[in-house]
Design a protein around this motif. Sequence first.
Motif, PDB file in Angstrom:
ATOM      1  N   ILE A 144      -8.597  14.522 -27.269  1.00  0.00           N
ATOM      2  CA  ILE A 144      -8.092  13.222 -26.074  1.00  0.00           C
ATOM      3  C   ILE A 144      -6.003  13.054 -27.203  1.00  0.00           C
ATOM      4  N   ARG A 180      -7.216   7.725 -17.898  1.00  0.00           N
ATOM      5  CA  ARG A 180      -8.879   7.690 -16.919  1.00  0.00           C
ATOM      6  C   ARG A 180      -9.044   8.928 -16.358  1.00  0.00           C
ATOM      7  N   LEU A 183     -10.028  11.716 -18.413  1.00  0.00           N
ATOM      8  CA  LEU A 183     -11.718  11.369 -19.131  1.00  0.00           C
ATOM      9  C   LEU A 183     -12.621  11.804 -17.718  1.00  0.00           C
ATOM     10  N   VAL A 193     -15.991  14.903 -24.641  1.00  0.00           N
ATOM     11  CA  VAL A 193     -14.872  14.101 -25.230  1.00  0.00           C
ATOM     12  C   VAL A 193     -15.106  13.345 -26.476  1.00  0.00           C
ATOM     13  N   LEU A 196      -9.851   9.600 -28.825  1.00  0.00           N
ATOM     14  CA  LEU A 196      -8.546   9.703 -28.407  1.00  0.00           C
ATOM     15  C   LEU A 196      -7.614   9.724 -29.416  1.00  0.00           C
ATOM     16  N   CYS A 222     -11.272   3.475 -22.850  1.00  0.00           N
ATOM     17  CA  CYS A 222     -12.224   4.873 -24.186  1.00  0.00           C
ATOM     18  C   CYS A 222     -13.839   3.703 -24.380  1.00  0.00           C
ATOM     19  N   ALA A 225     -15.912   4.671 -21.973  1.00  0.00           N
ATOM     20  CA  ALA A 225     -16.693   6.095 -21.999  1.00  0.00           C
ATOM     21  C   ALA A 225     -16.665   6.373 -22.787  1.00  0.00           C
ATOM     22  N   VAL A 227     -15.507   6.826 -26.309  1.00  0.00           N
ATOM     23  CA  VAL A 227     -14.654   7.703 -26.647  1.00  0.00           C
ATOM     24  C   VAL A 227     -14.319   6.864 -28.022  1.00  0.00           C
TER      25      VAL A 227
END
Lengths: 447, 447
Positions: A144, A180, A183, A193, A196, A222, A225, A227
């Motif tokens: 991302i 958001r 994701l 993913v 970021l 993040c 998630a 990530v």
Amino acid sequence: MHSEESLEGNRGLPSAPSAGQNLDPHLRRYAARAAGMTASEVRALFAVASRPEVVSLAGGMPNLAALPLDSIAAEVAGLIASEGMTALQYGSAHGYPLLREQICDVMALEGVTGHPDDIVVTVGSQMALDLVTRIFCDPGDIVIAEGPSYVGALGTFAAYQANVVHVAMDGEGLVPEALRQALAAAAARGQRVKFLYTIPNFHNPAGITLAVARRAEILEICRQAGVLVIEDNPYGLLGFDGQTYPALRSMDPDNVIYLGSFSKTFASGLRVGWALAPHAVREKLVLAAEATTLCPPMLNQMIVSRFLATHDWKGQIKSFQLMYQERRDALLGALEQHMPAGCTWTKPDGGFFVWMTVPEGIDTKAMQPRAVTARVAYVPGTGFYADGFGSRQMRLSFCYPTPERLREGVRRLAVVLEQELELYRTFGPVAQHRITSGPQTPAPDTA
Amino acid sequence: MHSEESLEGNRGLPSAPSAGQNLDPHLRRYAARAAGMTASEVRALFAVASRPEVVSLAGGMPNLAALPLDSIAAEVAGLIASEGMTALQYGSAHGYPLLREQICDVMALEGVTGHPDDIVVTVGSQMALDLVTRIFCDPGDIVIAEGPSYVGALGTFAAYQANVVHVAMDGEGLVPEALRQALAAAAARGQRVKFLYTIPNFHNPAGITLAVARRAEILEICRQAGVLVIEDNPYGLLGFDGQTYPALRSMDPDNVIYLGSFSKTFASGLRVGWALAPHAVREKLVLAAEATTLCPPMLNQMIVSRFLATHDWKGQIKSFQLMYQERRDALLGALEQHMPAGCTWTKPDGGFFVWMTVPEGIDTKAMQPRAVTARVAYVPGTGFYADGFGSRQMRLSFCYPTPERLREGVRRLAVVLEQELELYRTFGPVAQHRITSGPQTPAPDTA
């Protein structure tokens, strides 16, 4: 890390195969990842844009005029004479230990408290970005990034066959709710993913800074998630009026990999950057770096280390700030004075770049050859997106030309825009049909 | 390109996961290729081997004692003072044009007639090897290499998930019939062989040179099989008595990618190497290089260019040759004098390395801790194979220590070997059970 070299890093976009490829007897031998490695359409125009009669608002080269070359020359001579057996010898892939300690002092200016052992020195932060992508991204993984994003990063992600999902920015930077949603959408599609990628300060190319109030929220999104966050921060110390912002890394050390560079605060030609990463990740980065270059050049690391130890490097950064601020003011003032109605642009409080949106009916890539004919160059917006967006946007750089040249460049650009708008009013969107693709040429040594 | 850094490049072999990995919260996030990135077992011993009381026959560092540091310092100072705005600025990913022309003059010494446009300058030839592997190798592709081969190359191939098939060497280098059989076997298995990676001159680690009479035959075998040849030639100009050999590239320009380096003929710490490739491949290499580092350091390229233009660089190479030849003679003389019966070794006519085979019953990796305890270090042979072979071999480097230290190192090594042989005669192959695995430590800056 962000230079006009990055313009040729634009391999996230479709591009016609070059004559060289069509005639390439090795074509069937290439790895799948090589398919994305095609030269940018702007490459040829870029070589033209580097001619002296053209005012280039396209390049991202730092302006080194403020550097004390004579004293740097004397320092380097002393370094080679006294420590040449070390400076000219192999070092470790991890990086010169003294420099890694000094890098901690540099990052402290933005609130980062890192350990020298968790830093790996790289050949510019572009290499740090390459290593991070190498150890995390399998083909098909999602990265991302802000929309728009740094074109050299898009090229690296494409080289590892990662797919970029852009998240919208507004005047305060990356929009948390858009993140958001991106994701959630990826999760709904069952996509992985990996991280970021964000440029929080004085964004390239958007010229926007992520609002401090949003930083914790984005980090939390993040983290929730699962990530990672890759914080790319080459311009963070180039805030006008000396303004700095707390690094994302300072707020979430365990989930942020910080990429730094001396290219904008000292000298880009030394190619000295770094990554600060969680310890276990740093170990992987060192092993990947060994397989890539064995080690970064010792001489270059020791030159930076000496500069930090013997020069007023904070004063040097201040002089860079003032120079770029004067140029930013010149560019914004000229845009206010000359741009036709319907054009909008960002107002950066640091860094190198302004992001402009032009009225409907103008395609910035189609218009570029005529702009260069009118002796002004910019970068069309599509280069900063992996998905073809950006045809009404352009990046304007204020880092390199003098204020007078910047004003002249804007005057020339305004004339071209007026002509394009007149054509559009008269004939409709014919501009859409005039997209040109230049032949491959070697990248200019400077532009 | 070939330095003791490469010892940590040994990621082609299975290795126990480190504590760092076990505790790594990011473990599930890594790309598949990262699984092969684990630290070499010799890393810890290597740090120990770098202690001054230990005679290191392990390192591959060039000896820079012959460099004229003061005149180099003066040249670099002049360069920065007069051309600093270029030397400290971004360049192109293709490389500094003047240096690319001069590189053609260097390669001409081995019969290569290349065009400067077909050269890409890299951050050491290790990066050229990384780029070549990146554009050609998909996971599971086959790379053919001599057995043994350069450990840093094995690490790069592993990083791109390519599988290495070793082909036997004899006293005249790579055995053509063995190459035919390896290609036939791969074809029978339906495997894609992407290239032959070969070090024709003064091989690392084998110390063997490919007989001139075999060169055309090996090139023809690869051409017939549709397999590229990657010619890695960092030592080619370090032939004793000034002996050089015709480069493979000079015999088959269309099917050979030549990798060169200034690390052994000038200064490894500058990290300046290059690839000479067929034109279409060179274009891919430049695009891959842009995505990796944007550009190689301009300063380093201009330093090498000035050195070639203003110094007697051929005389410099001659002085390196004489220094290494004296050390080669000291090592071979001491081996003749002290090694126990049953030990055999190669007799290199250039380069840095001797490859020794020890009697049955001795495991060179198992013996290494005791050798280091006896204050002598070498590199166990298994590191130079992707398939676990090499337990009765070791690499002995003569490039760095003085002749006196080399003789002392061999005396110490002979004592350890005698003790091991006595143990074996008395107790049998217990050595097999004493393989140690050191903890991870950062690579030494110099060793």
